[in-house]
Write a protein that holds these residues in place. Structure first.
Motif, mmCIF file in Angstrom:
data_model
loop_
_atom_site.group_PDB
_atom_site.id
_atom_site.type_symbol
_atom_site.label_atom_id
_atom_site.label_comp_id
_atom_site.label_asym_id
_atom_site.label_seq_id
_atom_site.Cartn_x
_atom_site.Cartn_y
_atom_site.Cartn_z
ATOM 1 N N LYS A 1 11.003 18.500 60.195
ATOM 2 C CA LYS A 1 10.707 16.994 60.455
ATOM 3 C C LYS A 1 12.209 16.550 59.927
ATOM 4 N N LEU A 2 12.830 15.384 59.722
ATOM 5 C CA LEU A 2 14.194 15.209 58.999
ATOM 6 C C LEU A 2 14.078 14.542 58.037
ATOM 7 N N ALA A 3 15.225 14.205 57.160
ATOM 8 C CA ALA A 3 15.560 13.192 56.201
ATOM 9 C C ALA A 3 16.066 12.965 56.137
ATOM 10 N N VAL A 4 16.236 11.781 55.835
ATOM 11 C CA VAL A 4 17.520 10.187 56.145
ATOM 12 C C VAL A 4 17.550 10.360 54.618
ATOM 13 N N THR A 5 18.836 10.743 54.364
ATOM 14 C CA THR A 5 19.678 10.899 52.503
ATOM 15 C C THR A 5 20.415 9.776 52.412
ATOM 16 N N GLY A 6 20.195 9.170 53.109
ATOM 17 C CA GLY A 6 21.336 8.130 52.995
ATOM 18 C C GLY A 6 21.060 6.664 53.629
ATOM 19 N N ASP A 7 22.186 5.195 53.851
ATOM 20 C CA ASP A 7 22.224 4.714 54.596
ATOM 21 C C ASP A 7 23.505 4.779 55.462
ATOM 22 N N GLY B 1 32.202 10.770 69.539
ATOM 23 C CA GLY B 1 32.879 10.462 68.432
ATOM 24 C C GLY B 1 32.219 9.253 68.551
ATOM 25 N N VAL B 2 31.595 8.796 67.088
ATOM 26 C CA VAL B 2 31.010 7.885 66.778
ATOM 27 C C VAL B 2 31.595 6.160 65.653
ATOM 28 N N ASN B 3 30.833 5.889 65.624
ATOM 29 C CA ASN B 3 31.465 4.083 64.888
ATOM 30 C C ASN B 3 31.436 4.214 63.482
ATOM 31 N N ARG B 4 29.837 4.774 63.230
ATOM 32 C CA ARG B 4 29.185 5.006 62.736
ATOM 33 C C ARG B 4 28.070 5.710 61.965
ATOM 34 N N ALA B 5 27.719 6.491 60.698
ATOM 35 C CA ALA B 5 26.998 7.792 60.773
ATOM 36 C C ALA B 5 25.878 7.640 59.249
ATOM 37 N N VAL B 6 24.791 8.310 59.500
ATOM 38 C CA VAL B 6 24.313 8.642 58.534
ATOM 39 C C VAL B 6 23.630 9.849 58.283
ATOM 40 N N MET B 7 23.162 10.143 56.809
ATOM 41 C CA MET B 7 23.494 11.085 56.644
ATOM 42 C C MET B 7 21.577 12.071 56.869
ATOM 43 N N VAL B 8 21.421 13.139 57.398
ATOM 44 C CA VAL B 8 20.058 13.077 57.863
ATOM 45 C C VAL B 8 20.150 14.826 56.964
ATOM 46 N N GLN B 9 18.968 15.881 57.245
ATOM 47 C CA GLN B 9 18.765 16.733 56.642
ATOM 48 C C GLN B 9 17.128 17.959 57.284
ATOM 49 N N ALA B 10 17.200 18.784 57.638
ATOM 50 C CA ALA B 10 16.046 19.521 57.908
ATOM 51 C C ALA B 10 15.499 19.936 56.969
ATOM 52 N N SER B 11 13.840 19.589 57.172
ATOM 53 C CA SER B 11 13.072 19.513 56.461
ATOM 54 C C SER B 11 11.650 20.149 56.910
ATOM 55 N N GLY B 12 11.947 21.862 57.355
ATOM 56 C CA GLY B 12 11.194 21.813 58.279
ATOM 57 C C GLY B 12 11.224 21.310 59.513
ATOM 58 N N SER C 1 24.895 18.630 57.189
ATOM 59 C CA SER C 1 24.943 19.991 56.661
ATOM 60 C C SER C 1 25.098 21.348 57.754
ATOM 61 N N ASP C 2 24.412 20.786 58.797
ATOM 62 C CA ASP C 2 24.465 22.241 60.355
ATOM 63 C C ASP C 2 25.709 22.078 60.690
ATOM 64 N N GLY C 3 26.540 21.363 60.718
ATOM 65 C CA GLY C 3 27.923 21.109 61.922
ATOM 66 C C GLY C 3 28.101 19.859 61.960
ATOM 67 N N ILE C 4 28.579 19.967 62.694
ATOM 68 C CA ILE C 4 28.970 18.307 63.802
ATOM 69 C C ILE C 4 28.340 17.615 64.641
#
Length: 226
Positions: free
Chosen positions: A130-136, A117-128, A182-185
């Motif tokens: 590299k990573l795309a950070v999609t939010g704060d 478990g963590v205390n805060r989260a930041v959403m990322v998405q795979a782009s080949g 979206s790849d999983g927990i």
């Protein structure tokens, strides 16, 4: 009253002419004043908000290259450990700058941590590769997560931007940020040109008196699978 040398008809015409001129001046002045005081304002629809993270190019960075990935961190960050015991494959970096001491980044490579478990989260998405950070970075999840009966306090189910993650309600005063995708927990899959596909998970711990999540966001944006 009739007076010698004064034509009463002309006198009345003069009075009417002066009256008409006065009325015209008053009406014209009123119209001009109303137009002068009236402001025509055209309100255009506001453009859509753009949210993005801008890196400060004035701060020097350094590139760290490992077997399946590379990433950049600000000057003052150093490689700490590579844990390989008990089947783990975890890399860590920490800040040695006095102003940013107490901060650490961990990269989990093909090391499942489905109950962490963590205390805060930041959403990322795979782009080949590299990573795309999609939010704060989210607020502390203790503020929007309730404990689940039968679940340990360190791994209470939570959601951020519609994605599942685990909230550490047992240590809610910490500042540990974890990536969600979206790849999983606790995982995101990146495919490198040489090493192929790997599962990655990223955490950032900030024990500094003034939390700053920008080093973590910058590291995620520069991360590349090799």
């Amino acid at each position: 009253m009739y007076r010698v040398g004064i034509n009463p008809i002309k006198r009345r015409r003069r009075h009417w002419l002066l009256l008409v001129i006065s009325v015209v001046i008053v009406i014209g002045g009123s119209v001009w004043l109303r137009r002068a005081l009236h402001t025509t304002t055209t309100i255009s629809p506001a453009p859509p908000a753009v949210v993005q993270t801008v890196q400060d190019s004035s701060k020097p960075v350094q590139r760290f290259t490992e077997s399946t990935f590379s990433l950049s961190l600000p000057a003052g960050w150093v490689f700490d450990t590579h844990r390989t015991d008990a089947g783990q494959n975890i890399y860590s970096w920490k800040s040695t700058d006095n102003k940013s001491a107490g901060r650490e980044i961990l990269v989990y490579v093909d090391t499942p941590v489905p109950t962490l478990g963590v205390n805060r989260a930041v959403m990322v998405q795979a782009s080949g590769d590299k990573l795309a950070v999609t939010g704060d970075v989210s607020d502390n999840c203790a503020g929007f997560t309730s404990a689940t009966a039968g679940a340990p306090s360190i791994s209470s189910p939570a959601k951020w931007q519609g994605l599942d993650f685990l909230c550490d309600l047992g240590n809610y005063e910490r500042d540990v940020v974890g990536t969600v995708s979206s790849d999983g927990i606790n995982t995101v899959v990146l495919t490198g040109a040489t090493s192929g596909a790997h599962h990655y998970f990223f955490t950032y711990t900030d024990n500094n008196i003034q939390p700053d999540f920008s080093p973590f966001l910058s590291a995620l944006q520069t991360f590349q699978a090799s």
